[in-house]
Design an enzyme around this catalytic site. Structure first.
Site, mmCIF file in Angstrom:
data_model
loop_
_atom_site.group_PDB
_atom_site.id
_atom_site.type_symbol
_atom_site.label_atom_id
_atom_site.label_comp_id
_atom_site.label_asym_id
_atom_site.label_seq_id
_atom_site.Cartn_x
_atom_site.Cartn_y
_atom_site.Cartn_z
ATOM 1 N N TYR A 133 30.515 13.452 28.660
ATOM 2 C CA TYR A 133 30.987 12.462 29.631
ATOM 3 C C TYR A 133 29.906 12.038 30.628
ATOM 4 C CZ TYR A 133 35.907 12.640 28.486
ATOM 5 O OH TYR A 133 37.102 12.527 27.852
ATOM 6 N N LYS A 146 33.967 25.796 22.868
ATOM 7 C CA LYS A 146 33.770 25.716 21.419
ATOM 8 C C LYS A 146 32.418 26.352 21.115
ATOM 9 C CE LYS A 146 35.145 24.197 17.413
ATOM 10 N NZ LYS A 146 36.108 24.973 16.669
ATOM 11 N N ASP A 186 39.961 25.263 19.718
ATOM 12 C CA ASP A 186 40.996 24.957 18.726
ATOM 13 C C ASP A 186 42.109 25.997 18.756
ATOM 14 O OD1 ASP A 186 38.600 26.206 17.955
ATOM 15 O OD2 ASP A 186 39.176 26.214 15.857
ATOM 16 N N ASP A 211 39.720 17.330 29.067
ATOM 17 C CA ASP A 211 40.425 16.065 28.947
ATOM 18 C C ASP A 211 41.569 16.205 27.941
ATOM 19 O OD1 ASP A 211 41.059 13.435 29.193
ATOM 20 O OD2 ASP A 211 39.275 12.648 28.215
#
Ligand code: NAP
Length: 416
Positions: free
Chosen positions: A160, A227, A281, A305
C-alpha cells in the site's frame, strides 16, 4: 494561539494536551469534525446528537464537547477551492482528536484518496477496527456473538506504500534490468512492478500500540497475522519483530505462545497477555471456526485490509463497523463505509458506523461512561427492531426508520 486561513477557533473550550505521554482532556475539549460528502451530513447530524446526549447524561452536564467544523471534500472545494486545505490538516494535528464522515474519491484520477493523504500527512500509522456483535443483527454465521476482536492494521507500508510502476514504462524496464543484472532475478519483461517495504520501525510502533491496548483493557491475547512462510523478510520479519518488541518492552506482562508450553505447561499465568502468531490463510479459517480464541489482532497493511472486512461480514456487515486512524497521539475517527451518494440528503442511511466511531473516540478521551451508554442504548434500539432500511430489509418484516429517528431511538434508550 494557532491562526488559520479561513477558520475561526471556537471562543470556548480547550485544546487537548499531552503530558507525560498521556492525553490531558478537560471537561470541555475542542473536537474538530468533518461532515463528509454524500450521506456525510445526514449521519453526522444524527451522530452528534447521540454523542452530545450521552456526554450530557453520563456527566450530568459537567462535561461537553465543543465542536469545531473543518472542511474537506465538496464543502472544502466550495470554501477554499481545494479538497483538502492546509487549515484542515493543521487543525487536526493541533487539536489531536478529530472525527470525520466519508469523503468522495473519484475513480481513475482527479486526486488521490483524501483519506490516504490525511493518514500519511498526519502519520496515522495504525488503523484500528473493533468488530463486535450486536444482538439481533442478521448474520451469515451461526454464532456471530463469538466475534469480539480489535484489529490493528499497519497503515503506511506494505504494497500500500504506493511504490509501483506500470508495465512498459521506463522505470519498470530499468528495474527489471537492474534486478536481472545485479541480482540474477529473472522477471518477465511485460510485468508491472510493485514494492513491498515492511520495516522494523513500522512494525514495532504498530505492535506496541496493539499490546498497550490489550494491556489497558485487560484483554487476553495479541495475535500477529502474517504470510511469513512465503514472504520471509517482510511478513515473516513482521512476526519476528512483533515478538521481539513484546519481549523487549512488555516482557513482564506477556507470554509468547511457545513459552506457554515450554515454561508454563500450557496454563496461561494470571494477568498476562498471550502473544501468538498465525499465518494469514489459516487465520481466515480460524476467525470462522475458533472465533472466540482471538482478541487483539495486529497485521501488515494488506492482510489487515482483507481480515477487517471478513470479520465485519461475520457480525452482519460493514454498516455498523467503526474505525480510527491513530498515530503516536493524533487520532482521526471515521465511518468505515463510503459516501453512498444515491442516498445523500434522504435521512435514510444507517449512522451506526459513525456513531460507534464516536464511541471509540469517547473511549480514547477516557470518557468511558458516555461510551458505554451509547453501546448499550444502540444494542437496545436494534433489539427493539428500531433500525434503518439496511438492517430492516435483512430482518424481514420490519418497517425501516430514518437516520434521525435511529439517533432518537438510541437517545431514548440511554439509561443513567
Ligand atoms: P459506499 O459509499 O460505502 O456505498 C456502497 C453501498 O453500501 C451503498 O449503496 C449502500 O448499499 C451501502 N451503504 C454504505 N453506507 C451505508 C450506510 N451508512 N447505511 C446503509 N447502507 C450503507 O461505497 P461506494 O459506493 O463504493 O463508494 C462511494 C464513494 O465513497 C466513493 O467516492 C468512495 O471512494 C468513497 N469512500 C469513502 C470512504 C471514506 O471516506 N472512508 C470509504 C469508502 C468509500 P445499498 O445500495 O445496498 O443500500
Amino acid at each position: 494561539m494557532i491562526q488559520f486561513d479561513k477558520l475561526q477557533t471556537p471562543a470556548k473550550g480547550d485544546k487537548i494536551k499531552i503530558s507525560e505521554e498521556k492525553l490531558v482532556v478537560t471537561d470541555t475539549p475542542i473536537i474538530p469534525f468533518i461532515e463528509g460528502d454524500g450521506i456525510g451530513p445526514d449521519i453526522m447530524r444524527a451522530s452528534k446528537r447521540v454523542w452530545d446526549a450521552a456526554v450530557e447524561k453520563a456527566y450530568g452536564g459537567k462535561r461537553r464537547i465543543i465542536w469545531f467544523e473543518l472542511f474537506a471534500g465538496d464543502k472544502a472545494a466550495e470554501k477554499y477551492g481545494e479538497v483538502l486545505p492546509e487549515d484542515t490538516v493543521r487543525a487536526i494535528e493541533h487539536f489531536i482528536v478529530a472525527i470525520k464522515g466519508p469523503l468522495t474519491t473519484p475513480v481513475g484520477g482527479g486526486y488521490r484518496s483524501l483519506n490516504v493523504t490525511m493518514r500519511q500527512r498526519l502519520n496515522l500509522y495504525a488503523c484500528v477496527r473493533p468488530v463486535k456483535y450486536f444482538e439481533g443483527v442478521p448474520s451469515p454465521v451461526v454464532h456471530p456473538e463469538r466475534m469480539n476482536v480489535v484489529i490493528f492494521r499497519e497503515n503506511t507500508e506494505d504494497v500500500y506504500a504506493g511504490i509501483e510502476w506500470k508495465e512498459g514504462t521506463d522505470e519498470a524496464r530499468k528495474l527489471i534490468a537492474l534486478l536481472g543484472d545485479q541480482f540474477g532475478v529473472s522477471i518477465r519483461e511485460d510485468s508491472g512492478i510493485g514494492i513491498k517495504p515492511i520495516s522494523i520501525t513500522g512494525t514495532k510502533r504498530l505492535v506496541r500500540k496493539a499490546i498497550q491496548y490489550a494491556l489497558d483493557r485487560k484483554l487476553p491475547s495479541v495475535t500477529l497475522v502474517h504470510k511469513g512462510n512465503i514472504m520471509k523478510f517482510t511478513e515473516g520479519a513482521f512476526r519476528d519483530w512483533g515478538y521481539e518488541l513484546a519481549r523487549e518492552e512488555f516482557g513482564d506482562v506477556t507470554v509468547a505462545e511457545q513459552e506457554l508450553w515450554e515454561r508454563h505447561d500450557g496454563q496461561m499465568p494470571a494477568g498476562k497477555i498471550l502473544i501468538k502468531d498465525r499465518i494469514a490463510d489459516s487465520m481466515f479459517q480460524q476467525v470462522l471456526t475458533r472465533t472466540d480464541e482471538y482478541s487483539v489482532v495486529a497485521l501488515p497493511n494488506l492482510n489487515g485490509d482483507y481480515l477487517s472486512d471478513a470479520c465485519a461480514a461475520q457480525i452482519g456487515g460493514l454498516g455498523l463497523a467503526p474505525g480510527a486512524n491513530i498515530g503516536d497521539y493524533v487520532a482521526l475517527f471515521e465511518a468505515t463505509h463510503g459516501t453512498a451518494p444515491k442516498y445523500a440528503g434522504m435521512d435514510k442511511v444507517n449512522p451506526g458506523s459513525l456513531i460507534l466511531s464516536g464511541v471509540m473516540m469517547l473511549e480514547y478521551l477516557g470518557w468511558q461512561e458516555a461510551a458505554d451508554l451509547i453501546n448499550e442504548a444502540m444494542g437496545l434500539a436494534i433489539k427493539q427492531k428500531k433500525v434503518t432500511y439496511d438492517l430492516a430489509r435483512l430482518m424481514g418484516d420490519v418497517p425501516p426508520i430514518k437516520t434521525s429517528e435511529f439517533g432518537s431511538a438510541i437517545i431514548e434508550n440511554m439509561k443513567t
